[in-house]
Design a protein around this motif. Sequence first.
Motif, mmCIF file in Angstrom:
data_model
loop_
_atom_site.group_PDB
_atom_site.id
_atom_site.type_symbol
_atom_site.label_atom_id
_atom_site.label_comp_id
_atom_site.label_asym_id
_atom_site.label_seq_id
_atom_site.Cartn_x
_atom_site.Cartn_y
_atom_site.Cartn_z
ATOM 1 N N GLN A 24 -35.281 -1.180 -7.339
ATOM 2 C CA GLN A 24 -35.150 -0.419 -6.100
ATOM 3 C C GLN A 24 -33.721 -0.493 -5.580
ATOM 4 O O GLN A 24 -33.161 0.500 -5.117
ATOM 5 N N GLY A 25 -33.107 -1.678 -5.672
ATOM 6 C CA GLY A 25 -31.736 -1.830 -5.234
ATOM 7 C C GLY A 25 -30.787 -0.934 -6.012
ATOM 8 O O GLY A 25 -29.883 -0.313 -5.435
ATOM 9 N N LYS A 26 -30.993 -0.836 -7.306
ATOM 10 C CA LYS A 26 -30.161 0.044 -8.128
ATOM 11 C C LYS A 26 -30.313 1.497 -7.688
ATOM 12 O O LYS A 26 -29.341 2.252 -7.631
ATOM 13 N N GLU A 27 -31.535 1.881 -7.374
ATOM 14 C CA GLU A 27 -31.791 3.252 -6.940
ATOM 15 C C GLU A 27 -31.132 3.518 -5.590
ATOM 16 O O GLU A 27 -30.595 4.604 -5.365
ATOM 17 N N PHE A 28 -31.147 2.556 -4.696
ATOM 18 C CA PHE A 28 -30.493 2.744 -3.399
ATOM 19 C C PHE A 28 -28.987 2.934 -3.579
ATOM 20 O O PHE A 28 -28.366 3.748 -2.893
ATOM 21 N N LEU A 29 -28.393 2.170 -4.492
ATOM 22 C CA LEU A 29 -26.967 2.329 -4.769
ATOM 23 C C LEU A 29 -26.673 3.734 -5.293
ATOM 24 O O LEU A 29 -25.745 4.406 -4.837
ATOM 25 N N ARG A 30 -27.461 4.174 -6.255
ATOM 26 C CA ARG A 30 -27.255 5.524 -6.805
ATOM 27 C C ARG A 30 -27.476 6.582 -5.725
ATOM 28 O O ARG A 30 -26.771 7.599 -5.680
ATOM 29 N N ARG A 31 -28.448 6.344 -4.855
ATOM 30 C CA ARG A 31 -28.758 7.300 -3.793
ATOM 31 C C ARG A 31 -27.546 7.507 -2.880
ATOM 32 O O ARG A 31 -27.311 8.620 -2.399
ATOM 33 N N SER A 32 -26.788 6.449 -2.642
ATOM 34 C CA SER A 32 -25.631 6.593 -1.759
ATOM 35 C C SER A 32 -24.650 7.633 -2.295
ATOM 36 O O SER A 32 -24.084 8.419 -1.526
ATOM 37 N N VAL A 33 -24.456 7.639 -3.595
ATOM 38 C CA VAL A 33 -23.550 8.618 -4.210
ATOM 39 C C VAL A 33 -24.189 9.999 -4.240
ATOM 40 O O VAL A 33 -23.539 11.006 -3.931
ATOM 41 N N THR A 34 -25.458 10.046 -4.571
ATOM 42 C CA THR A 34 -26.167 11.334 -4.632
ATOM 43 C C THR A 34 -26.135 12.043 -3.290
ATOM 44 O O THR A 34 -25.866 13.247 -3.210
ATOM 45 N N LEU A 35 -26.403 11.315 -2.212
ATOM 46 C CA LEU A 35 -26.418 11.925 -0.878
ATOM 47 C C LEU A 35 -25.054 12.494 -0.518
ATOM 48 O O LEU A 35 -24.950 13.586 0.043
ATOM 49 N N ALA A 36 -23.998 11.752 -0.826
ATOM 50 C CA ALA A 36 -22.648 12.230 -0.513
ATOM 51 C C ALA A 36 -22.288 13.448 -1.347
ATOM 52 O O ALA A 36 -21.715 14.420 -0.833
ATOM 53 N N CYS A 37 -22.619 13.426 -2.629
ATOM 54 C CA CYS A 37 -22.311 14.565 -3.503
ATOM 55 C C CYS A 37 -23.098 15.805 -3.088
ATOM 56 O O CYS A 37 -22.551 16.919 -3.082
ATOM 57 N N GLU A 38 -24.359 15.621 -2.749
ATOM 58 C CA GLU A 38 -25.176 16.755 -2.328
ATOM 59 C C GLU A 38 -24.660 17.358 -1.031
ATOM 60 O O GLU A 38 -24.601 18.589 -0.888
ATOM 61 N N ALA A 39 -24.270 16.504 -0.091
ATOM 62 C CA ALA A 39 -23.727 17.014 1.171
ATOM 63 C C ALA A 39 -22.426 17.760 0.922
ATOM 64 O O ALA A 39 -22.200 18.847 1.472
ATOM 65 N N ARG A 40 -21.551 17.197 0.094
ATOM 66 C CA ARG A 40 -20.284 17.834 -0.237
ATOM 67 C C ARG A 40 -20.494 19.201 -0.896
ATOM 68 O O ARG A 40 -19.873 20.194 -0.523
ATOM 69 N N ASP A 41 -21.395 19.248 -1.875
ATOM 70 C CA ASP A 41 -21.622 20.501 -2.603
ATOM 71 C C ASP A 41 -22.252 21.558 -1.704
ATOM 72 O O ASP A 41 -21.874 22.732 -1.750
ATOM 73 N N LYS A 42 -23.215 21.150 -0.881
ATOM 74 C CA LYS A 42 -23.853 22.105 0.029
ATOM 75 C C LYS A 42 -22.845 22.635 1.034
ATOM 76 O O LYS A 42 -22.797 23.849 1.302
ATOM 77 N N PHE A 43 -22.026 21.760 1.583
ATOM 78 C CA PHE A 43 -21.016 22.187 2.557
ATOM 79 C C PHE A 43 -20.035 23.149 1.920
ATOM 80 O O PHE A 43 -19.702 24.198 2.502
ATOM 81 N N TRP A 44 -19.573 22.818 0.717
ATOM 82 C CA TRP A 44 -18.586 23.669 0.035
ATOM 83 C C TRP A 44 -19.178 25.037 -0.303
ATOM 84 O O TRP A 44 -18.541 26.069 -0.113
ATOM 85 N N ASN A 45 -20.409 25.051 -0.792
ATOM 86 C CA ASN A 45 -21.040 26.320 -1.146
ATOM 87 C C ASN A 45 -21.256 27.204 0.080
ATOM 88 O O ASN A 45 -21.009 28.419 0.034
ATOM 89 N N GLU A 46 -21.718 26.599 1.173
ATOM 90 C CA GLU A 46 -21.926 27.380 2.397
ATOM 91 C C GLU A 46 -20.607 27.893 2.960
ATOM 92 O O GLU A 46 -20.524 29.021 3.462
ATOM 93 N N TYR A 47 -19.569 27.078 2.853
ATOM 94 C CA TYR A 47 -18.256 27.519 3.337
ATOM 95 C C TYR A 47 -17.753 28.698 2.513
ATOM 96 O O TYR A 47 -17.258 29.696 3.065
ATOM 97 N N GLN A 48 -17.891 28.629 1.195
ATOM 98 C CA GLN A 48 -17.449 29.742 0.353
ATOM 99 C C GLN A 48 -18.213 31.031 0.685
ATOM 100 O O GLN A 48 -17.631 32.123 0.697
#
Length: 345
Positions: free
Chosen positions: A99-123
């Motif tokens: 579970q700890g490993k998944e939480f670590l990976r989740r931190s990166v996933t959440l940031a990447c998803e937010a970045r990609d969604k923001f960039w796509n909506e901005y474009q």
Amino acid sequence: MGCVDKVLALGAHPFNRVDLLLRNSGGSAVIDGGFAVQLEHHGAEVKNPLWTALCLITSPDLVSRVHWDYLEAGAQIVLTSSYQATLLGFESRGYTREQGKEFLRRSVTLACEARDKFWNEYQQRVQKHEAAPGQYCRALVGASIGSYGAYLADGSEYSGDYGPEMTLEKLKDFHRERLLILAGAGPDILALETIPSFLEAKALIEVLEEEDINVPAWMSYISKDGRNVVRGDSIQSCAELVERSEKIVAFGINCTPPSLCEELISEARKITSKPIVVYPNRGEDWNAEKKEWIPSTGATDEDFINYIPRWKKAGANLFGGCCQTTPATVRAIAKVLHPHPVSSN
């Protein structure tokens, strides 16, 4: 195609993403600000040994919201909510190692998803003539990796005093698996933050080298006197360590009073030719027992604006905020650094 992707398409190696960002942003780039203060602004509870990492479990939607806040403010690099996230820390709260490993990976996933969604909506908004082209650049995601003291949650990252039994090998053992997990989760950068000593910096670099981790990293130290890192090692020796490492692409100063940063930047610039990252706190003191910042005459957003030209003249390249800074701080920094649209095509 974003400003970084444009150069990558020409065949540049992805390991140089920080340099590419700077090259396409006029030599200066904007980092995000304090994570905990913004989570609390949205109603999260972070007075816990896991600190902001708790929200990776209880309220990942708020983690995504904070990333979005900083992207809107103009951050070109957003850092994950993993500063105090460790496998030992999660296990101490009753979670399994997997579970700890998944939480670590989740931190990166959440940031990447937010970045990609923001960039796509901005474009899309640019295409509809609802937003100005060049207002934003596709941000990079930095995986935040705090010191051993951050895991202890006793304020020892502000002293670097881990006791006489601490050794280089023990620090390497502590950091190794987390570095591998976060590097494998797909960030653009590893942000090694609030490092209090030469010893811990050396341990992190040796792990990067031994495991041949090919995600670029910056090494960011903490100081209380403007001359040394908090454990007493000179800023020059710490800068030399960064300069010698092929795995570290930038030298940094963070969670340090802004009034001390100019001298630290100047001294580091004498040693290193690499980009210099500076993201101070507001100059307040941390009460480890109450787990809160003690209000003081800390820097205002206006103070940050006034410091930026001085830090830039001293040799800094990437600018943001640490504890108690907010999207308003980052927005002010972005306006100073990029009064005109950045290149995005």
